[in-house]
Design a protein around this motif. Structure first.
Motif, PDB file in Angstrom:
ATOM      1  N   MET A   1       0.893  -1.174   0.000  1.00 11.89           N
ATOM      2  CA  MET A   1       0.000   0.000   0.000  1.00 11.89           C
ATOM      3  C   MET A   1       0.927   1.218   0.000  1.00 11.89           C
ATOM      4  SD  MET A   1      -3.033  -1.142   2.642  1.00 11.89           S
ATOM      5  CE  MET A   1      -1.982  -1.389   4.059  1.00 11.89           C
ATOM      6  N   ARG A   2       0.921   1.972  -1.098  1.00 13.85           N
ATOM      7  CA  ARG A   2       1.913   3.037  -1.271  1.00 13.85           C
ATOM      8  C   ARG A   2       1.442   4.379  -0.725  1.00 13.85           C
ATOM      9  NH1 ARG A   2       5.352   0.192  -4.025  1.00 13.85           N
ATOM     10  NH2 ARG A   2       4.486  -1.475  -5.264  1.00 13.85           N
TER      11      ARG A   2
ATOM     12  N   ARG B   1      -8.221  11.360  -4.241  1.00 11.69           N
ATOM     13  CA  ARG B   1      -6.860  11.920  -4.240  1.00 11.69           C
ATOM     14  C   ARG B   1      -5.912  10.863  -3.715  1.00 11.69           C
ATOM     15  NH1 ARG B   1      -6.096  15.974  -0.290  1.00 11.69           N
ATOM     16  NH2 ARG B   1      -8.000  15.241   0.708  1.00 11.69           N
ATOM     17  N   PHE B   2      -4.722  10.797  -4.289  1.00 12.94           N
ATOM     18  CA  PHE B   2      -3.704   9.871  -3.790  1.00 12.94           C
ATOM     19  C   PHE B   2      -2.683  10.662  -2.976  1.00 12.94           C
ATOM     20  CE2 PHE B   2       0.488   7.893  -4.159  1.00 12.94           C
ATOM     21  CZ  PHE B   2       0.210   6.636  -3.641  1.00 12.94           C
TER      22      PHE B   2
ATOM     23  N   ASP C   1      -3.276  -0.847  -4.722  1.00 15.74           N
ATOM     24  CA  ASP C   1      -2.026  -0.597  -4.003  1.00 15.74           C
ATOM     25  C   ASP C   1      -2.075   0.637  -3.110  1.00 15.74           C
ATOM     26  OD1 ASP C   1      -2.072   1.169  -6.053  1.00 15.74           O
ATOM     27  OD2 ASP C   1       0.026   0.896  -6.643  1.00 15.74           O
ATOM     28  N   GLY C   2      -3.189   0.775  -2.396  1.00 13.05           N
ATOM     29  CA  GLY C   2      -3.299   1.878  -1.447  1.00 13.05           C
ATOM     30  C   GLY C   2      -4.284   1.531  -0.349  1.00 13.05           C
ATOM     31  N   LEU C   3      -4.268   2.349   0.690  1.00  9.30           N
ATOM     32  CA  LEU C   3      -5.247   2.198   1.767  1.00  9.30           C
ATOM     33  C   LEU C   3      -6.330   3.240   1.499  1.00  9.30           C
ATOM     34  CD1 LEU C   3      -4.495   1.680   5.504  1.00  9.30           C
ATOM     35  CD2 LEU C   3      -6.227   3.305   4.813  1.00  9.30           C
TER      36      LEU C   3
ATOM     37  N   LEU D   1      -8.710  -2.042   3.119  1.00 14.33           N
ATOM     38  CA  LEU D   1      -7.385  -2.596   2.818  1.00 14.33           C
ATOM     39  C   LEU D   1      -7.557  -3.800   1.896  1.00 14.33           C
ATOM     40  CD1 LEU D   1      -6.862  -1.127   5.671  1.00 14.33           C
ATOM     41  CD2 LEU D   1      -5.037  -2.776   5.967  1.00 14.33           C
ATOM     42  N   PRO D   2      -6.651  -3.957   0.917  1.00 13.02           N
ATOM     43  CA  PRO D   2      -6.793  -5.062  -0.050  1.00 13.02           C
ATOM     44  C   PRO D   2      -6.397  -6.416   0.533  1.00 13.02           C
ATOM     45  CG  PRO D   2      -4.757  -3.849  -0.463  1.00 13.02           C
ATOM     46  CD  PRO D   2      -5.465  -3.131   0.655  1.00 13.02           C
ATOM     47  N   ASN D   3      -6.995  -7.467  -0.022  1.00 10.15           N
ATOM     48  CA  ASN D   3      -6.650  -8.848   0.342  1.00 10.15           C
ATOM     49  C   ASN D   3      -6.143  -9.594  -0.886  1.00 10.15           C
ATOM     50  OD1 ASN D   3      -7.646  -8.757   3.089  1.00 10.15           O
ATOM     51  ND2 ASN D   3      -9.700  -8.657   2.186  1.00 10.15           N
TER      52      ASN D   3
END
Ligand code: FAD
Length: 449
Positions: free
Chosen positions: A76-77, A89-90, A206-208, A221-223
């Motif tokens: 998670m970047r 927004r990132f 690839d982020g929270l 959050l990704p799994n």
């Protein structure tokens, strides 16, 4: 050395500790109240996935367990902020390209550590063994299993039994430790964002993801199976609150506040259910150990049992893993001189535990509220620029906590306060160029290594 050590709790701390102490040559037995994984339905109740960061990774490396864990991790970047108007927004977590945190399934991580402990280090696990009491005078624990009750009194009893630690509470009742459990007036419920019909992630993986809404928030959050675990944080009482948002009106609540997430959660109302939300809180305890009057057995609290924190910095497990590594290093240095090991362990960890507890509470405001403010992004950009110009000297506080395990939490908090003062003054100075100019001068004046 085959001195026996008992650990109560086969959670994240208990399993890593078992590996680290077995490597030092001790005969480790772990007692866990739940059935062996795979032998019963998974026990719900704690977060399904977690963020692993550099401190946790460093401890896993010390145990030679990181290679086994690595395939479980998703990077998670940064934060992907979902505004109320559905724009996104990132916000990068770090100023350096390789700085990221990792999403990992609690169950898979626990299982991997447990297998490693059992198969590689011959750690003895006793499942369905609940610690129900501690004879404080003798440091003897009573365990209840389907076979009945038994007592154990090793020279070292490690309490890795989590935030609700029976052992800590028993020591507190006997007046051997002073413990406070401060519950937050907000709780949480976990929900699922399934993969899309074509099997892809429903959101950028690839982020929270955060939906900050001031007094409350949703995160995801990704799994590895391409789902996301979403967590809704709300006050227990109020409007909105868990007492007013129920399975009958949760879809309307999401339509109002998280309208872009709602279509991604087809089972929302059913999953939301009416079970009580999870509790969050901070445990403050002092001291963390007790040496018995009779027999000299030592009881030592570790991980959440000693210092549970709220999850908003994603550091509870990381801090617990750091505890395990710190204890293992002391055992390697001092051997089984348990009261001395316990004293040195607490001296090394106490201020750090206090600091991360405070920073975790502060971070709730940041995640659910401050992150929405354009000034937050401007500050972050200035911080990254200062880090680029003053490498090793100015490091954003978040980065110190998440990416710099060589800097203790207490030191990160101390340096973070000075840096916050610099950022406050500099951002008030005018446009970006003026802010940067003043910030550089202040770094030269105030930040010495
Ligand atoms: P636990 O993981 O709670 O393990 C305790 C073990 O002891 C369990 O297996 C339990 O069954 C067993 N046990 C308890 N009582 C007894 C008994 N009487 N007898 C026998 N066995 C017993 N941390 C992070 O670093 N990153 C995150 O992103 C993050 N997110 C979180 C999100 C939420 C919603 C929550 C609640 C926590 C989060 N945390 C996070 C914190 C993290 O979960 C804890 O810090 C971590 O689990 C602590 O590990 P532990 O082994 O000390 O305790």
């Amino acid at each position: 050395m085959t001195e026996p050590i008992a650990i109560v709790g086969a959670g994240l701390s208990g399993n890593l500790l078992a590996i680290l102490l077995a490597r030092e040559g001790f005969a480790v037995t772990v007692y866990e109240r739940n059935p062996a994984p795979g032998e019963a339905p998974r026990v719900a109740g704690r977060s399904i996935n977690l963020a692993l960061a550099a401190r946790g990774i460093r401890a896993l490396e010390l145990a030679d367990a990181f290679a086994a864990v690595r395939p479980l991790l998703l990077p998670m970047r940064g934060r992907i902020v979902h505004e109320s108007d559905r724009t996104e927004r990132f916000l990068a977590y770090g100023g350096q390209r390789d700085e990221c945190i990792w999403s990992v399934s609690r169950h898979e991580l626990n299982l991997k550590l447990l297998e490693f402990a059992r198969e590689r280090w011959r750690v003895d696990y006793r499942f369905e063994h609940s610690c129900i009491d501690l004879d404080v005078d003798r440091a003897v624990a009573t365990l209840r299993s389907p076979a009945g009750e038994r007592q154990i009194g090793p020279r070292l009893l490690l309490a890795a039994d989590g935030a609700g630690s029976v052992i800590r509470r028993r020591l507190a009742t006997a007046g051997r430790v002073a413990a406070r459990e401060d519950l937050l007036d907000h709780g949480y419920r976990e929900l699922t964002i399934p993969a899309r019909a074509d099997g892809a992630f429903a959101l950028v993986p690839d982020g929270l993801h955060i939906w900050p809404r001031g007094g409350f928030m949703l995160i995801a959050l990704p799994n590895l199976d391409r789902t996301f675990t979403a967590t809704l944080f709300l006050p227990h009482e109020g409007r909105p609150g868990f007492d007013s948002v129920d399975s009958g009106n949760v879809a309307a609540f999401f339509a109002e506040h998280f309208s872009d997430a709602l279509p991604l959660m087809p089972a929302l109302a059913r999953e939301y259910g009416d079970k009580p939300p999870g509790m969050l809180g901070t445990v403050r305890c002092e001291p963390w150990s007790h040496t018995a009057d009779r027999g000299g057995g030592c009881v030592l609290l570790i991980g959440d049992a000693a210092h549970a924190i709220v999850p908003f910095h994603g550091q509870g497990m990381n801090a617990a893993f750091e505890d395990c590594a710190s204890l293992a290093r002391l055992v390697a240095e001092l051997g089984p001189a348990w009261p001395e090991v316990a004293e040195r362990f607490e001296a090394a960890r106490r201020d750090n535990a206090r600091a991360i507890a405070e920073m975790a509470l502060e971070n709730y405001d940041e995640m659910r509220d401050t992150v929405r403010d354009p000034a937050f992004e401007r500050r972050a950009a200035l911080s990254f620029e200062l880090e680029r110009r003053f490498p090793g000297r100015f490091i954003p506080r978040y980065s110190m906590v998440m990416f710099h395990p060589e800097i203790g939490y207490a030191e990160a908090q101390r340096r973070g306060r000075i840096q916050a003062g610099i950022l406050d003054e500099a951002t008030a100075a005018g446009d970006d160029a003026a802010s940067l100019g003043l910030a550089c001068t202040l770094v030269e004046q105030r930040l010495r290594l």
